[in-house]
Design an enzyme around this catalytic site. Sequence first.
Site, PDB file in Angstrom:
ATOM      1  N   GLU A 155     -42.157 -54.474  19.411  1.00 43.66           N
ATOM      2  CA  GLU A 155     -43.418 -55.100  19.837  1.00 43.66           C
ATOM      3  C   GLU A 155     -43.668 -54.869  20.852  1.00 43.66           C
ATOM      4  O   GLU A 155     -42.235 -55.856  21.582  1.00 43.66           O
ATOM      5  CB  GLU A 155     -44.603 -56.521  19.493  1.00 43.66           C
ATOM      6  CG  GLU A 155     -44.515 -56.496  17.330  1.00 43.66           C
ATOM      7  CD  GLU A 155     -44.994 -58.406  17.197  1.00 43.66           C
ATOM      8  OE1 GLU A 155     -45.382 -58.656  18.402  1.00 43.66           O
ATOM      9  OE2 GLU A 155     -45.148 -58.446  16.102  1.00 43.66           O
TER      10      GLU A 155
ATOM     11  N   ARG B 165     -49.610 -59.185  28.832  1.00 42.43           N
ATOM     12  CA  ARG B 165     -49.277 -60.069  29.272  1.00 42.43           C
ATOM     13  C   ARG B 165     -48.329 -61.043  29.531  1.00 42.43           C
ATOM     14  O   ARG B 165     -46.750 -60.616  29.429  1.00 42.43           O
ATOM     15  CB  ARG B 165     -50.261 -61.192  28.242  1.00 42.43           C
ATOM     16  CG  ARG B 165     -49.609 -61.726  26.833  1.00 42.43           C
ATOM     17  CD  ARG B 165     -49.723 -62.199  26.173  1.00 42.43           C
ATOM     18  NE  ARG B 165     -49.248 -62.900  24.370  1.00 42.43           N
ATOM     19  CZ  ARG B 165     -48.220 -63.156  24.648  1.00 42.43           C
ATOM     20  NH1 ARG B 165     -47.921 -63.957  25.041  1.00 42.43           N
ATOM     21  NH2 ARG B 165     -47.644 -62.982  22.796  1.00 42.43           N
TER      22      ARG B 165
HETATM   23  C1  MV4 Z   1     -38.956 -58.419  11.560  1.00 44.67           C
HETATM   24  C2  MV4 Z   1     -37.457 -59.245  10.664  1.00 44.67           C
HETATM   25  C3  MV4 Z   1     -36.685 -58.647  10.641  1.00 44.67           C
HETATM   26  N1  MV4 Z   1     -36.621 -56.858   9.797  1.00 44.67           N
HETATM   27  N2  MV4 Z   1     -38.365 -56.911  11.419  1.00 44.67           N
HETATM   28  C4  MV4 Z   1     -41.816 -61.470  13.209  1.00 44.67           C
HETATM   29  C5  MV4 Z   1     -42.758 -61.612  14.680  1.00 44.67           C
HETATM   30  C6  MV4 Z   1     -42.585 -60.167  14.514  1.00 44.67           C
HETATM   31  N3  MV4 Z   1     -42.927 -60.287  16.129  1.00 44.67           N
HETATM   32  C7  MV4 Z   1     -41.376 -59.745  13.898  1.00 44.67           C
HETATM   33  N4  MV4 Z   1     -40.464 -60.494  13.256  1.00 44.67           N
HETATM   34  C8  MV4 Z   1     -40.095 -60.489  12.112  1.00 44.67           C
HETATM   35  N5  MV4 Z   1     -39.330 -58.736  12.193  1.00 44.67           N
HETATM   36  C9  MV4 Z   1     -37.776 -56.585  10.968  1.00 44.67           C
HETATM   37  N6  MV4 Z   1     -37.846 -55.163  10.657  1.00 44.67           N
HETATM   38  C10 MV4 Z   1     -37.719 -60.234  11.492  1.00 44.67           C
HETATM   39  C11 MV4 Z   1     -38.783 -61.550  11.806  1.00 44.67           C
HETATM   40  C12 MV4 Z   1     -38.847 -62.509  11.742  1.00 44.67           C
HETATM   41  C13 MV4 Z   1     -38.336 -63.079  13.272  1.00 44.67           C
HETATM   42  C14 MV4 Z   1     -38.681 -62.127  14.700  1.00 44.67           C
HETATM   43  C15 MV4 Z   1     -38.205 -62.749  15.513  1.00 44.67           C
HETATM   44  C16 MV4 Z   1     -38.293 -64.437  16.016  1.00 44.67           C
HETATM   45  C17 MV4 Z   1     -38.181 -64.997  15.242  1.00 44.67           C
HETATM   46  C18 MV4 Z   1     -38.684 -64.687  13.667  1.00 44.67           C
HETATM   47  C19 MV4 Z   1     -38.349 -65.332  12.769  1.00 44.67           C
HETATM   48  C20 MV4 Z   1     -38.822 -64.707  11.325  1.00 44.67           C
HETATM   49  C21 MV4 Z   1     -38.919 -63.173  10.704  1.00 44.67           C
END
Ligand code: MV4
Length: 447
Positions: A287, A291
């Site tokens: 993402e 900001r």
């Molecule tokens: C993911 C992932 C694993 N694989 N995408 C969580 C919030 C959102 N910003 C994206 N997130 C995640 N995306 C894929 N393909 C795991 C997460 C995720 C996570 C990411 C960043 C910080 C903490 C997290 C906690 C759980 C899951």
Amino acid sequence: MFDKVLIANRGEIALRIQRACKELGIATVAVHSTADADAMHVRLADESVCIGSPPASDSYLNIPRLLAACEITGADAVHPGYGFLSENARFAEILEEHSITFIGPTSEHIRIMGDKITAKETAKKLGIPVVPGSDGEVTSEAQALKIAKEMGFPVLIKATAGGGGRGMKVAHTAADLGLALSTARSEAKAAFGNDSVYVEKYLQKPRHIEIQVFGDGKGNAVHLGERDCSLQRRHQKILEESPSPALNAASRQKIGEVVANAMRKIKYRGAGTVEFLFEDGEFYFIEMNTRLQVEHPVTEAVTGIDLVLEQIRVASGGNLAFKQEDITFSGHAIECRINAENPRTFRPSPGQITYWHPPGGLGVRVDSGVYQGYRIPPFYDSLIGKLIVHGKNRNECLMRLRRALSEFVIDGIETTIPLFNELIRQPDIANGLYDIHWLEKYLGKQP
Ligand code: MV4
């Protein structure tokens, strides 16, 4: 330069923005709800306007009232801080229509990055590595199954309008896929009013590493290194650090250059954060946040750059004050989020602060909007301050952090300080060996 900036936020970030305005000789306008009449951001502003009742929808999120406050005070720019309206493209657009500058990127850049599929497509086109997955929206189980079989399970279903982890569902096998898809869809519909979803390869043990970028909207842009934000609980960050213990200088420079080049191509304006998952030495875009972020002081500590002051400068038409080669990274910084919460259950703990003694000394910064005697209202998020510690290397930073945490006294409410006292004594934290699941696993194991 602007004459008067209205700060459409509260708490520590409202004070942070006031400080930058003051240094630039700009007058400040605070807006506040009735619950925040005694808040520090109101006391320290040049002018203040009460804009409504405690619910954010009646005050900090209420666009007509914010516009009225601009008109009454004659503010020529608005800084949105983080949260609230900071990533609301319509708000940015409305301000521009009223000839008031939104201190942030263009409404178009906010809009593109607010839609996760468009954001990912844009990132891919710009040469930023992305997580393998569907090309855009997935509308049927058959389509999801085809993609999942091609890349292999587990896969993750994500909401197009999502972000911050809401509306995500993992499917470990083909048998899980139907339910994951329909649950993700209905959760997305309920949370965002939009049931569009897409599919990605699920990364099982990544770190969350984000790159700070900064541009002037004229094609000049730089990266300001990374922040490792892997220590989080339920998508709430707890501690952030820079540099990431997981990166070496070569991979830092490589991903930084890729991201900075992308920002030059889109002529990005102001501060932005490009978020990645980092696993087995590879970066995967997830993402972009258009900001200023809560954890921006970590980057300020290692680069010496005042991000808020630069945001204001470029919003008023100024050129980027530095080139990539001017930016040097010095030492190590860690931020601890001090929340008014029980440190085990994370239940909010609003109420009166009966005693407040923040730490000081070399390399220690406390950003907070509270004071002794202040009563924390129950209506907003529980962040009451941030402790940011800098040292010449990670070891010195940790030494100072231990010392600073032991000095910090807050009475009358519960805070997350005891949790940090515990965490910095854990070998995995001391050694920088943690992924996005570490904290929840740790908390699950504790009595
Ligand atoms: C993911 C992932 C694993 N694989 N995408 C969580 C919030 C959102 N910003 C994206 N997130 C995640 N995306 C894929 N393909 C795991 C997460 C995720 C996570 C990411 C960043 C910080 C903490 C997290 C906690 C759980 C899951």
